[in-house]
Design an enzyme around this catalytic site. Structure first.
Site, mmCIF file in Angstrom:
data_model
loop_
_atom_site.group_PDB
_atom_site.id
_atom_site.type_symbol
_atom_site.label_atom_id
_atom_site.label_comp_id
_atom_site.label_asym_id
_atom_site.label_seq_id
_atom_site.Cartn_x
_atom_site.Cartn_y
_atom_site.Cartn_z
ATOM 1 N N TRP A 1 0.849 -1.188 0.000
ATOM 2 C CA TRP A 1 0.000 0.000 0.000
ATOM 3 C C TRP A 1 0.884 1.237 0.000
ATOM 4 O O TRP A 1 1.871 1.290 0.716
ATOM 5 C CB TRP A 1 -0.914 -0.019 1.231
ATOM 6 C CG TRP A 1 -2.004 0.995 1.173
ATOM 7 C CD1 TRP A 1 -2.041 2.205 1.799
ATOM 8 C CD2 TRP A 1 -3.220 0.897 0.434
ATOM 9 N NE1 TRP A 1 -3.191 2.857 1.508
ATOM 10 C CE2 TRP A 1 -3.946 2.089 0.660
ATOM 11 C CE3 TRP A 1 -3.758 -0.071 -0.405
ATOM 12 C CZ2 TRP A 1 -5.194 2.318 0.082
ATOM 13 C CZ3 TRP A 1 -4.994 0.161 -0.970
ATOM 14 C CH2 TRP A 1 -5.694 1.346 -0.724
ATOM 15 N N THR B 1 -0.203 -1.996 5.752
ATOM 16 C CA THR B 1 0.570 -1.726 6.963
ATOM 17 C C THR B 1 0.122 -2.585 8.140
ATOM 18 O O THR B 1 0.951 -3.024 8.934
ATOM 19 C CB THR B 1 0.491 -0.218 7.291
ATOM 20 O OG1 THR B 1 1.034 0.496 6.173
ATOM 21 C CG2 THR B 1 1.284 0.131 8.524
ATOM 22 N N CYS C 1 3.573 2.904 5.005
ATOM 23 C CA CYS C 1 3.228 4.314 4.886
ATOM 24 C C CYS C 1 1.720 4.462 5.026
ATOM 25 O O CYS C 1 0.955 3.875 4.255
ATOM 26 C CB CYS C 1 3.683 4.870 3.539
ATOM 27 S SG CYS C 1 3.187 6.582 3.264
ATOM 28 N N VAL C 2 1.324 5.241 6.025
ATOM 29 C CA VAL C 2 -0.089 5.513 6.259
ATOM 30 C C VAL C 2 -0.281 7.025 6.155
ATOM 31 O O VAL C 2 0.393 7.780 6.856
ATOM 32 C CB VAL C 2 -0.539 5.016 7.653
ATOM 33 C CG1 VAL C 2 -2.045 5.164 7.813
ATOM 34 C CG2 VAL C 2 -0.108 3.580 7.880
ATOM 35 N N HIS D 1 -9.879 5.706 10.038
ATOM 36 C CA HIS D 1 -9.108 4.531 9.641
ATOM 37 C C HIS D 1 -7.609 4.732 9.889
ATOM 38 O O HIS D 1 -6.919 3.821 10.354
ATOM 39 C CB HIS D 1 -9.372 4.214 8.161
ATOM 40 C CG HIS D 1 -8.698 2.978 7.674
ATOM 41 N ND1 HIS D 1 -9.112 1.719 8.022
ATOM 42 C CD2 HIS D 1 -7.620 2.805 6.867
ATOM 43 C CE1 HIS D 1 -8.330 0.827 7.455
ATOM 44 N NE2 HIS D 1 -7.405 1.459 6.745
ATOM 45 N N ARG E 1 9.946 12.318 3.152
ATOM 46 C CA ARG E 1 10.607 11.392 4.067
ATOM 47 C C ARG E 1 10.964 10.061 3.402
ATOM 48 O O ARG E 1 11.411 9.131 4.053
ATOM 49 C CB ARG E 1 9.702 11.139 5.273
ATOM 50 C CG ARG E 1 9.573 12.368 6.158
ATOM 51 C CD ARG E 1 8.324 12.346 7.014
ATOM 52 N NE ARG E 1 8.282 13.498 7.899
ATOM 53 C CZ ARG E 1 7.902 14.724 7.536
ATOM 54 N NH1 ARG E 1 7.529 14.956 6.284
ATOM 55 N NH2 ARG E 1 7.899 15.720 8.404
#
Length: 163
Positions: A31, A65, A89-90, A97, A136
């Site tokens: 994701w 994740t 990565c979120v 969520h 990042r």
């Protein structure tokens, strides 16, 4: 942690412990693959730059994740590595969520650190925007994958010094 004053990819390579005998497992979420692919590349490149042999780096991709905790635990049991890095990565959205996913993976990886005698490194970005994630993942703030690999090497060295 990346701030306006600290780049995630900056470290003194001369102060790094010897990692030539390390085995490292990396679980990376599919994701947000634009970001996780860059984080994974940063981690692998940094491990190899610090002496970890390519054949001693085990990589598995998982859907998201939340799945990183299970994958990390399975990789630790199967490969018996010296460290495990979880990469994900979120990005915050319009629903809660984000909070559930972040809480789940944070608690899961933290819990694994208490169960095994090896470090589990949290290489998961939790950002408000995709632009923050890009910054990042090889952007102007460096690469969290680099930072995760450095942490894995240093924590393995920490464990070795205790023995």
């Amino acid at each position: 942690m990346a701030t306006a004053y600290h780049n995630l990819s900056e470290y003194d390579i001369n102060s790094m412990p010897d990692a030539s005998d390390m085995k490292v497992a990396i679980a990376a979420a599919e994701w947000n693959s634009e970001i996780t692919d860059a984080l994974l590349k940063g981690a692998v490149d940094t491990l190899m730059r610090n002496g970890v042999k390519q054949e001693n780096i085990y990589v598995a991709r998982v859907p998201g994740t939340v799945e990183l905790t299970f994958a990390s635990q399975q990789m630790a049991e199967f490969y018996q590595p010296d460290a495990v890095i979880a990469i994900g990565c979120v990005v915050r959205g319009d629903t809660p969520h984000f909070d559930y996913v972040c809480q789940s993976v944070t608690q899961g990886i933290t819990h694994l650190n208490t169960l095994f005698g090896i470090p589990f490194i949290f290489g998961v970005l939790t950002t408000n925007t995709m632009e923050q994630a890009r910054e990042r993942a090889g952007g102007r703030l460096g690469n969290k994958g680099d930072e995760a690999a450095v942490a894995a090497i240093k924590m393995h060295d920490f464990v070795c010094k205790l023995k």
